[in-house]
Scaffold this motif. Structure first.
Motif, mmCIF file in Angstrom:
data_model
loop_
_atom_site.group_PDB
_atom_site.id
_atom_site.type_symbol
_atom_site.label_atom_id
_atom_site.label_comp_id
_atom_site.label_asym_id
_atom_site.label_seq_id
_atom_site.Cartn_x
_atom_site.Cartn_y
_atom_site.Cartn_z
ATOM 1 N N GLY A 133 0.839 -1.191 0.000
ATOM 2 C CA GLY A 133 0.000 0.000 0.000
ATOM 3 C C GLY A 133 0.871 1.237 0.000
ATOM 4 N N THR A 134 0.586 2.161 -0.878
ATOM 5 C CA THR A 134 1.336 3.409 -0.965
ATOM 6 C C THR A 134 0.449 4.567 -0.542
ATOM 7 O OG1 THR A 134 2.710 2.606 -2.778
ATOM 8 C CG2 THR A 134 2.584 4.984 -2.494
ATOM 9 N N TYR A 135 0.917 5.357 0.402
ATOM 10 C CA TYR A 135 0.257 6.609 0.766
ATOM 11 C C TYR A 135 0.963 7.711 -0.012
ATOM 12 C CZ TYR A 135 -1.512 10.494 3.582
ATOM 13 O OH TYR A 135 -2.107 11.669 3.990
ATOM 14 N N PHE A 136 0.275 8.265 -0.978
ATOM 15 C CA PHE A 136 0.894 9.145 -1.980
ATOM 16 C C PHE A 136 0.369 10.557 -1.769
ATOM 17 C CE2 PHE A 136 1.544 9.703 -6.824
ATOM 18 C CZ PHE A 136 2.879 10.001 -6.637
ATOM 19 N N ALA A 137 1.197 11.445 -1.229
ATOM 20 C CA ALA A 137 0.743 12.778 -0.845
ATOM 21 C C ALA A 137 1.677 13.848 -1.396
ATOM 22 C CB ALA A 137 0.660 12.880 0.673
ATOM 23 N N PRO A 138 1.650 14.085 -2.700
ATOM 24 C CA PRO A 138 2.548 15.074 -3.294
ATOM 25 C C PRO A 138 2.132 16.507 -2.972
ATOM 26 C CG PRO A 138 1.031 14.274 -4.937
ATOM 27 C CD PRO A 138 0.775 13.460 -3.703
ATOM 28 N N THR A 139 3.114 17.376 -2.883
ATOM 29 C CA THR A 139 2.865 18.808 -2.795
ATOM 30 C C THR A 139 3.026 19.408 -4.185
ATOM 31 O OG1 THR A 139 3.629 18.932 -0.515
ATOM 32 C CG2 THR A 139 3.637 20.970 -1.772
ATOM 33 N N VAL A 140 1.986 20.059 -4.685
ATOM 34 C CA VAL A 140 1.968 20.577 -6.055
ATOM 35 C C VAL A 140 1.703 22.072 -6.006
ATOM 36 C CG1 VAL A 140 0.977 20.310 -8.353
ATOM 37 C CG2 VAL A 140 0.993 18.372 -6.777
ATOM 38 N N LYS A 141 2.571 22.853 -6.627
ATOM 39 C CA LYS A 141 2.435 24.301 -6.633
ATOM 40 C C LYS A 141 2.572 24.839 -8.046
ATOM 41 C CE LYS A 141 4.485 24.801 -2.006
ATOM 42 N NZ LYS A 141 5.596 25.424 -1.231
ATOM 43 N N ALA A 142 1.937 25.979 -8.298
ATOM 44 C CA ALA A 142 2.063 26.627 -9.604
ATOM 45 C C ALA A 142 2.087 28.133 -9.424
ATOM 46 C CB ALA A 142 0.915 26.227 -10.520
ATOM 47 N N THR A 143 2.828 28.802 -10.300
ATOM 48 C CA THR A 143 2.853 30.262 -10.375
ATOM 49 C C THR A 143 2.647 30.668 -11.819
ATOM 50 O OG1 THR A 143 4.348 30.457 -8.490
ATOM 51 C CG2 THR A 143 4.243 32.333 -10.002
ATOM 52 N N SER A 179 -0.542 32.580 -7.767
ATOM 53 C CA SER A 179 0.325 31.510 -7.273
ATOM 54 C C SER A 179 -0.470 30.734 -6.229
ATOM 55 C CB SER A 179 1.595 32.076 -6.653
ATOM 56 O OG SER A 179 2.446 31.035 -6.204
ATOM 57 N N ALA A 180 -0.456 29.410 -6.327
ATOM 58 C CA ALA A 180 -1.287 28.612 -5.434
ATOM 59 C C ALA A 180 -0.726 27.212 -5.283
ATOM 60 C CB ALA A 180 -2.727 28.550 -5.945
ATOM 61 N N LYS A 181 -1.172 26.578 -4.234
ATOM 62 C CA LYS A 181 -0.879 25.168 -3.996
ATOM 63 C C LYS A 181 -2.099 24.356 -4.383
ATOM 64 C CE LYS A 181 0.066 21.963 -0.181
ATOM 65 N NZ LYS A 181 0.288 21.853 1.283
ATOM 66 N N SER A 182 -1.880 23.273 -5.129
ATOM 67 C CA SER A 182 -2.982 22.409 -5.524
ATOM 68 C C SER A 182 -3.680 21.845 -4.296
ATOM 69 C CB SER A 182 -2.476 21.268 -6.403
ATOM 70 O OG SER A 182 -3.493 20.316 -6.629
ATOM 71 N N GLN A 183 -4.997 21.736 -4.395
ATOM 72 C CA GLN A 183 -5.811 21.249 -3.273
ATOM 73 C C GLN A 183 -5.995 19.736 -3.303
ATOM 74 O OE1 GLN A 183 -9.034 24.749 -2.895
ATOM 75 N NE2 GLN A 183 -8.603 24.101 -4.994
ATOM 76 N N ASP A 184 -5.239 19.059 -4.139
ATOM 77 C CA ASP A 184 -5.321 17.591 -4.191
ATOM 78 C C ASP A 184 -5.088 16.983 -2.817
ATOM 79 O OD1 ASP A 184 -6.111 16.708 -6.591
ATOM 80 O OD2 ASP A 184 -4.132 16.274 -7.386
ATOM 81 N N GLU A 185 -5.846 15.960 -2.513
ATOM 82 C CA GLU A 185 -5.626 15.239 -1.275
ATOM 83 C C GLU A 185 -4.730 14.030 -1.541
ATOM 84 O OE1 GLU A 185 -9.383 14.313 0.391
ATOM 85 O OE2 GLU A 185 -9.967 16.419 0.688
ATOM 86 N N ALA A 186 -4.416 13.317 -0.489
ATOM 87 C CA ALA A 186 -3.549 12.155 -0.629
ATOM 88 C C ALA A 186 -4.288 11.012 -1.315
ATOM 89 C CB ALA A 186 -3.060 11.714 0.744
ATOM 90 N N TYR A 187 -3.517 10.134 -1.928
ATOM 91 C CA TYR A 187 -4.058 8.978 -2.632
ATOM 92 C C TYR A 187 -3.559 7.699 -1.970
ATOM 93 C CZ TYR A 187 -4.598 12.491 -6.320
ATOM 94 O OH TYR A 187 -4.924 13.615 -7.022
#
Length: 361
Positions: free
Chosen positions: A73-83, A93-101
């Motif tokens: 099992g993989t807990y996949f929690a990337p931090t994603v940002k864009a400007t 400029s913001a951080k993606s609101q994606d949750e962990a997978y």
């Protein structure tokens, strides 16, 4: 007959880059299962478990002893940002609101006779996405994920072994217009050679093309028209790989892989101008005690996303026959469809509680 069960829990170090952080080459996972991933995604020559053998090189299943069942099992929690700095949509400029997978994987290998092994595995192999709704003026929201179900066999003839697996793909995608999903079938072929302390492997995975219906309004057609939502073919690319391992040092295993991922000729990826990628992986494993194994690795693949400086924002680009504004095209492929991570450093450990039960992280 030796039987063993291995439970895997994969942990990722989370960090932030300008656009995207995934433990991926493009949008492919660098490896499947914690033993492979903690060794830089290597495993073509010397996989350590059924999951990574079937994923990396089915011929190398012949190296596994007895019957083996793995659950990961993989807990996949990337931090994603864009400007974005743009006269068209403004600066933000913001951080993606994606949750962990949560990404599952299972693998089974067992001898059929003294020369043949049978294996079967199911795992998540690629994924990518962002969620900038209410943060991005264009409310960019994208998701792509690929699961594979792979029955495989290997045959051993002296120092050589050969293997084949049937890739049954399930691909799901959502670019903000609702979920679209479909299936594809392909092959993964492998060969391996073991001589004293050395092992070598070769592998090839055929391209697998998935067509998504009504997935996105590429040409910004008026809502309700017959062309409001367009189709997109999104192909899992062909892959070629070679690996070598050496276990002549006391308690040590060294491994190195090189893979060529043909994004440039894969539908969908070539439409958004991805270039093919050569991926290098290095791994090291040390049997520290009778029960404890430590692992480390490094993985590198050049960013496959081509950079387009000074593009004509008022122009248009064809996406599989549908014209898309140049600005929308660049915005979508960089902000909504990124896959730019190049370097990965990996660590892992395994502990054998008994000859039949091992936990890997």
């Amino acid at each position: 007959m030796k039987k063993s069960v291995k439970l895997f829990a994969a942990a990722f170090v989370i960090a932030g880059l300008t656009v995207n952080v995934f433990a991926t080459n493009g949008d492919n996972m660098i490896g499947v299962g914690p033993t492979s991933r903690s060794m830089g995604g290597t495993g073509i020559a010397a996989p350590q478990d059924a999951i990574s053998a079937i994923f990396s090189n089915p011929a190398a299943m012949s190296q596994l002893e007895g019957s083996q069942f793995n659950f990961a099992g993989t807990y996949f929690a990337p931090t994603v940002k864009a400007t974005v700095v743009s006269g068209s949509v403004g600066n933000w400029s913001a951080k993606s609101q994606d949750e962990a997978y949560a990404i599952p994987a299972i693998g089974l290998s067992t001898p059929m006779n003294d020369k043949m092994m049978f294996g079967i595995a199911a795992y998540g192999v690629s994924g990518m996405g962002v969620d900038y709704r209410n943060k991005d003026p264009m409310n960019t929201n994208t998701k792509v994920s690929v699961m594979k179900f792979v029955p495989a066999v290997s045959y051993k003839a002296g120092n050589f072994s050969y293997g084949a697996g049937l890739d049954i793909d399930y691909q799901a995608a959502d670019f903000g217009a609702g979920m679209s999903h479909n299936y594809a079938v392909g092959l993964r072929l492998g060969a391996a050679y073991a001589y004293e302390k050395w092992a070598f492997g070769l592998t090839y995975v055929t391209p697998q093309n998935v067509e998504h219906k009504r997935i996105y309004n590429f040409d910004a057609a008026p809502f309700g028209s017959s062309t409001s939502f367009d189709d997109l073919k999104l192909e899992n690319p062909a892959q070629y790989g070679a690996g070598v391992s050496y276990k002549g040092l006391d308690k040590w295993l060294l491994s190195a892989d090189v893979k060529y991922v043909d994004w440039a000729n894969a539908d969908g990826y070539k439409d958004f101008d991805w270039q093919s990628q050569t991926v290098f992986g290095l791994g090291v494993q040390n049997k520290t005690t009778d029960k404890l194994t430590l692992r480390a690795g490094w993985n590198y693949g050049k960013n496959p996303l081509k950079k387009h400086d000074n593009f004509n924002a008022g122009g248009a680009t064809s996406v599989q026959g549908t014209p898309m504004s140049e600005f929308g095209y660049e915005y979508f492929r960089i902000i909504g469809f990124p896959g730019i991570v190049e370097h990965h450093v990996t660590l892992g450990a395994g502990y054998e509680f008994s000859p039949k039960f091992t936990l890997n992280l």
